[in-house]
Design a protein around this motif. Sequence first.
Motif, PDB file in Angstrom:
ATOM      1  N   GLY A  28       0.814  -1.214   0.000  1.00  0.00           N
ATOM      2  CA  GLY A  28       0.000   0.000   0.000  1.00  0.00           C
ATOM      3  C   GLY A  28       0.844   1.260   0.000  1.00  0.00           C
ATOM      4  N   LEU A  29       1.915   1.267   0.784  1.00  0.00           N
ATOM      5  CA  LEU A  29       2.789   2.443   0.817  1.00  0.00           C
ATOM      6  C   LEU A  29       3.496   2.643  -0.523  1.00  0.00           C
ATOM      7  N   LEU A  30       3.887   1.549  -1.138  1.00  0.00           N
ATOM      8  CA  LEU A  30       4.551   1.636  -2.439  1.00  0.00           C
ATOM      9  C   LEU A  30       3.612   2.204  -3.499  1.00  0.00           C
ATOM     10  N   PHE A  31       2.379   1.719  -3.531  1.00  0.00           N
ATOM     11  CA  PHE A  31       1.434   2.228  -4.511  1.00  0.00           C
ATOM     12  C   PHE A  31       1.020   3.657  -4.192  1.00  0.00           C
ATOM     13  N   SER A  32       0.988   3.985  -2.926  1.00  0.00           N
ATOM     14  CA  SER A  32       0.708   5.370  -2.550  1.00  0.00           C
ATOM     15  C   SER A  32       1.798   6.300  -3.077  1.00  0.00           C
ATOM     16  N   ALA A  33       3.042   5.892  -2.923  1.00  0.00           N
ATOM     17  CA  ALA A  33       4.152   6.695  -3.446  1.00  0.00           C
ATOM     18  C   ALA A  33       4.090   6.776  -4.971  1.00  0.00           C
ATOM     19  N   PHE A  34       3.777   5.657  -5.616  1.00  0.00           N
ATOM     20  CA  PHE A  34       3.689   5.653  -7.078  1.00  0.00           C
ATOM     21  C   PHE A  34       2.629   6.632  -7.559  1.00  0.00           C
ATOM     22  N   TRP A  35       1.423   6.552  -6.990  1.00  0.00           N
ATOM     23  CA  TRP A  35       0.355   7.447  -7.425  1.00  0.00           C
ATOM     24  C   TRP A  35       0.653   8.890  -7.032  1.00  0.00           C
ATOM     25  N   GLY A  36       1.408   9.097  -5.966  1.00  0.00           N
ATOM     26  CA  GLY A  36       1.834  10.449  -5.620  1.00  0.00           C
ATOM     27  C   GLY A  36       2.759  11.023  -6.669  1.00  0.00           C
ATOM     28  N   VAL A  37       3.667  10.219  -7.174  1.00  0.00           N
ATOM     29  CA  VAL A  37       4.571  10.668  -8.248  1.00  0.00           C
ATOM     30  C   VAL A  37       3.776  10.937  -9.520  1.00  0.00           C
ATOM     31  N   ALA A  57      -3.618   7.996  -4.394  1.00  0.00           N
ATOM     32  CA  ALA A  57      -2.490   7.968  -3.465  1.00  0.00           C
ATOM     33  C   ALA A  57      -2.988   8.065  -2.029  1.00  0.00           C
ATOM     34  N   GLY A  58      -3.944   8.946  -1.794  1.00  0.00           N
ATOM     35  CA  GLY A  58      -4.507   9.079  -0.448  1.00  0.00           C
ATOM     36  C   GLY A  58      -5.236   7.831  -0.009  1.00  0.00           C
ATOM     37  N   ALA A  59      -5.972   7.208  -0.927  1.00  0.00           N
ATOM     38  CA  ALA A  59      -6.697   5.984  -0.583  1.00  0.00           C
ATOM     39  C   ALA A  59      -5.718   4.865  -0.219  1.00  0.00           C
ATOM     40  N   PHE A  60      -4.687   4.677  -1.028  1.00  0.00           N
ATOM     41  CA  PHE A  60      -3.703   3.639  -0.711  1.00  0.00           C
ATOM     42  C   PHE A  60      -2.983   3.939   0.597  1.00  0.00           C
ATOM     43  N   LEU A  61      -2.652   5.202   0.833  1.00  0.00           N
ATOM     44  CA  LEU A  61      -1.964   5.570   2.066  1.00  0.00           C
ATOM     45  C   LEU A  61      -2.838   5.323   3.286  1.00  0.00           C
ATOM     46  N   SER A  62      -4.086   5.758   3.225  1.00  0.00           N
ATOM     47  CA  SER A  62      -4.952   5.580   4.395  1.00  0.00           C
ATOM     48  C   SER A  62      -5.252   4.111   4.658  1.00  0.00           C
ATOM     49  N   ILE A  63      -5.500   3.330   3.611  1.00  0.00           N
ATOM     50  CA  ILE A  63      -5.777   1.904   3.812  1.00  0.00           C
ATOM     51  C   ILE A  63      -4.543   1.190   4.341  1.00  0.00           C
ATOM     52  N   SER A  64      -3.376   1.533   3.827  1.00  0.00           N
ATOM     53  CA  SER A  64      -2.165   0.840   4.275  1.00  0.00           C
ATOM     54  C   SER A  64      -1.806   1.197   5.712  1.00  0.00           C
ATOM     55  N   ILE A  66      -4.234   2.283   8.099  1.00  0.00           N
ATOM     56  CA  ILE A  66      -5.333   1.940   9.004  1.00  0.00           C
ATOM     57  C   ILE A  66      -5.618   0.440   8.996  1.00  0.00           C
ATOM     58  N   ARG A  67      -5.832  -0.143   7.811  1.00  0.00           N
ATOM     59  CA  ARG A  67      -6.188  -1.556   7.735  1.00  0.00           C
ATOM     60  C   ARG A  67      -5.550  -2.185   6.489  1.00  0.00           C
ATOM     61  N   PRO A  68      -4.271  -2.553   6.589  1.00  0.00           N
ATOM     62  CA  PRO A  68      -3.564  -3.054   5.396  1.00  0.00           C
ATOM     63  C   PRO A  68      -4.073  -4.403   4.898  1.00  0.00           C
ATOM     64  N   THR A  69      -4.806  -5.156   5.725  1.00  0.00           N
ATOM     65  CA  THR A  69      -5.293  -6.463   5.258  1.00  0.00           C
ATOM     66  C   THR A  69      -6.285  -6.327   4.122  1.00  0.00           C
ATOM     67  N   LEU A  70      -6.906  -5.162   3.970  1.00  0.00           N
ATOM     68  CA  LEU A  70      -7.819  -4.950   2.839  1.00  0.00           C
ATOM     69  C   LEU A  70      -7.080  -4.987   1.500  1.00  0.00           C
ATOM     70  N   LEU A  71      -5.787  -4.734   1.530  1.00  0.00           N
ATOM     71  CA  LEU A  71      -4.986  -4.744   0.302  1.00  0.00           C
ATOM     72  C   LEU A  71      -4.463  -6.138  -0.041  1.00  0.00           C
ATOM     73  N   GLY A  72      -4.747  -7.131   0.793  1.00  0.00           N
ATOM     74  CA  GLY A  72      -4.237  -8.489   0.579  1.00  0.00           C
ATOM     75  C   GLY A  72      -4.562  -9.068  -0.782  1.00  0.00           C
ATOM     76  N   PRO A  73      -5.845  -9.070  -1.197  1.00  0.00           N
ATOM     77  CA  PRO A  73      -6.151  -9.646  -2.520  1.00  0.00           C
ATOM     78  C   PRO A  73      -5.471  -8.904  -3.668  1.00  0.00           C
ATOM     79  N   LEU A  74      -5.422  -7.589  -3.578  1.00  0.00           N
ATOM     80  CA  LEU A  74      -4.758  -6.812  -4.620  1.00  0.00           C
ATOM     81  C   LEU A  74      -3.250  -7.096  -4.639  1.00  0.00           C
ATOM     82  N   ASN A  75      -2.662  -7.253  -3.463  1.00  0.00           N
ATOM     83  CA  ASN A  75      -1.241  -7.574  -3.350  1.00  0.00           C
ATOM     84  C   ASN A  75      -0.954  -8.943  -3.960  1.00  0.00           C
ATOM     85  N   LYS A  76      -1.802  -9.926  -3.673  1.00  0.00           N
ATOM     86  CA  LYS A  76      -1.591 -11.267  -4.252  1.00  0.00           C
ATOM     87  C   LYS A  76      -1.738 -11.229  -5.771  1.00  0.00           C
ATOM     88  N   TRP A  77      -2.717 -10.475  -6.264  1.00  0.00           N
ATOM     89  CA  TRP A  77      -2.892 -10.362  -7.704  1.00  0.00           C
ATOM     90  C   TRP A  77      -1.667  -9.719  -8.342  1.00  0.00           C
TER      91      TRP A  77
END
Length: 146
Positions: A28-37, A57-64, A66-77
């Motif tokens: 989530g932090l990596l994608f937040s940085a990517f979308w920030g760039v 970027a804000g959505a990825f940052l806040s999810i990562s 507050i609740r990073p487990t929500l990014l699990g399926p996207l991370n596996k994909w």
Amino acid sequence: MKTSSDSNFPERLGHADSPRGSTDRFFGLLFSAFWGVVAMAPLRRGDSIRAWAVVLAGAFLSISLIRPTLLGPLNKWWQRLGQFLQKLTNPIVMAVLYFSTIVPFALMMRLLNRNVLRLNWDPYETSYWIPRKPSGPRPESMKDQY
């Protein structure tokens, strides 16, 4: 207990030793940085910031955070996509390297009639030893090497 094959290699590589993927928070932090760039990239040309990329970027940052487990399926994909691309591109890259370096060198060596390895079998040859000119170091100099 170590076997003879274990002592030859510093590590064991098996199916259980596959490389671990990134954590959901890091993803989530990596994608937040990517979308920030991506959001800030138009500033180099004097354009305005991309609002949709700031939202992502804000959505990825806040999810990562507050609740990073929500990014699990996207991370596996994302990891599966990376493994697929690896299986697709590695043979292509290796073929390009092989046909752009090894094959031209071998063709050049054949055109020049060079046989550097001397692997041809000659049944009438008594020895394949290649004499050294000048000969190597004196045998006395090889005493007490260690």
